[in-house]
Design a protein around this motif. Structure first.
Motif, PDB file in Angstrom:
ATOM      1  N   ARG A  18       0.834  -1.204   0.000  1.00 57.43           N
ATOM      2  CA  ARG A  18       0.000   0.000   0.000  1.00 57.43           C
ATOM      3  C   ARG A  18       0.864   1.248   0.000  1.00 57.43           C
ATOM      4  NH1 ARG A  18      -2.839   0.396   5.165  1.00 57.43           N
ATOM      5  NH2 ARG A  18      -0.831   1.153   5.834  1.00 57.43           N
ATOM      6  N   SER A  22       0.733   3.529  -3.308  1.00 62.29           N
ATOM      7  CA  SER A  22       0.062   4.807  -3.092  1.00 62.29           C
ATOM      8  C   SER A  22       1.001   5.984  -3.340  1.00 62.29           C
ATOM      9  CB  SER A  22      -0.499   4.866  -1.670  1.00 62.29           C
ATOM     10  OG  SER A  22      -1.244   6.035  -1.473  1.00 62.29           O
ATOM     11  N   THR A  37      -4.721   6.395  -2.577  1.00 63.62           N
ATOM     12  CA  THR A  37      -5.618   5.680  -1.672  1.00 63.62           C
ATOM     13  C   THR A  37      -6.818   5.136  -2.431  1.00 63.62           C
ATOM     14  OG1 THR A  37      -4.940   7.081   0.164  1.00 63.62           O
ATOM     15  CG2 THR A  37      -6.988   5.875   0.441  1.00 63.62           C
ATOM     16  N   ASN A  41      -7.666   1.185  -2.534  1.00 59.87           N
ATOM     17  CA  ASN A  41      -8.919   0.675  -1.971  1.00 59.87           C
ATOM     18  C   ASN A  41      -9.708  -0.144  -2.981  1.00 59.87           C
ATOM     19  OD1 ASN A  41      -8.694   1.538   0.670  1.00 59.87           O
ATOM     20  ND2 ASN A  41      -9.616   3.518   0.259  1.00 59.87           N
ATOM     21  N   THR A  79      -7.052   0.727   2.814  1.00 64.89           N
ATOM     22  CA  THR A  79      -6.743   1.910   3.618  1.00 64.89           C
ATOM     23  C   THR A  79      -7.971   2.760   3.949  1.00 64.89           C
ATOM     24  OG1 THR A  79      -6.309   3.091   1.583  1.00 64.89           O
ATOM     25  CG2 THR A  79      -4.417   2.088   2.658  1.00 64.89           C
ATOM     26  N   THR A  82      -7.255   5.622   6.246  1.00 64.79           N
ATOM     27  CA  THR A  82      -6.662   6.740   5.511  1.00 64.79           C
ATOM     28  C   THR A  82      -7.727   7.440   4.689  1.00 64.79           C
ATOM     29  OG1 THR A  82      -4.574   5.565   5.415  1.00 64.79           O
ATOM     30  CG2 THR A  82      -4.844   7.397   3.891  1.00 64.79           C
ATOM     31  N   PHE A  83      -8.624   6.683   4.102  1.00 64.28           N
ATOM     32  CA  PHE A  83      -9.756   7.238   3.347  1.00 64.28           C
ATOM     33  C   PHE A  83     -10.548   8.217   4.215  1.00 64.28           C
ATOM     34  CE2 PHE A  83     -13.524   7.373   0.793  1.00 64.28           C
ATOM     35  CZ  PHE A  83     -14.591   7.194   1.645  1.00 64.28           C
ATOM     36  N   GLU A  86      -8.402  11.411   4.882  1.00 65.49           N
ATOM     37  CA  GLU A  86      -8.308  12.267   3.690  1.00 65.49           C
ATOM     38  C   GLU A  86      -9.646  12.923   3.360  1.00 65.49           C
ATOM     39  OE1 GLU A  86      -4.626   9.969   1.478  1.00 65.49           O
ATOM     40  OE2 GLU A  86      -6.673   9.491   0.873  1.00 65.49           O
TER      41      GLU A  86
END
Length: 124
Positions: A18, A22, A37, A41, A79, A82-83, A86
Motif C-alpha cells: 500500500r 500509493s 488511496t 482501496n 486503507t 486513511t480514506f 483524507e
C-alpha cells in the motif's frame, strides 16, 4: 500462534505494498484528489473478493490462505482509515466536490470491484 503469524506476515506485506503503490500513484498527480488511496482501496476490494472464492478449492487449507491473504495482506493493503482521514481533510480544506467524488467513487467502485473479484475467483 500459527494463525497470528500468518496474519502478521500478510499484514506487513500488504502495508508495504500500500505504501509504495500509493506513493507512486500520488507522485503522478498534482490534483487534490487522493488517487493513491483510491486506487489501492478499489484494487484491495477486488483482491479480497477474488481470494475468498479462489481459496475455496483448497478445502481445509482454505482458512490458512484466507488468514494470510484476505485477513493479513488485504487488511494491511486496504486503507479505509486513511480514506476517512483524507475525506475529513478535503472537507476542512473546502474541496467539497472532490470529497463527494472521492467518497462516492470509493464506495461504488469498491463494491463493484469486490463483486467482480468474487466472480473472477469463482471462474478461476
Amino acid at each position: 500462534m500459527k494463525n497470528i503469524l500468518l496474519i502478521f506476515i500478510g499484514g506487513g506485506a500488504g502495508s508495504l505494498m500500500r505504501y509504495f503503490l500509493s506513493r507512486f500513484i500520488n507522485s503522478l498527480s498534482t490534483s487534490h484528489f487522493p488517487f493513491g488511496t483510491f486506487v489501492v482501496n478499489v484494487a484491495g476490494c477486488f483482491l479480497i473478493g477474488f481470494i475468498i472464492f479462489y481459496t475455496e478449492r483448497y478445502g481445509e487449507r482454505a482458512d490458512t490462505w484466507r488468514l494470510l491473504l484476505a485477513t493479513g495482506l488485504c487488511g494491511g493493503f486496504t486503507t479505509f482509515s486513511t480514506f476517512s482521514l483524507e475525506s475529513s481533510e478535503l472537507i476542512s480544506e473546502q474541496h467539497i466536490l472532490v470529497f463527494l467524488l472521492y467518497t462516492a467513487g470509493s464506495i461504488l467502485l469498491g463494491l463493484l470491484a469486490t463483486y467482480l473479484g468474487l466472480l473472477a475467483g469463482r471462474a478461476a
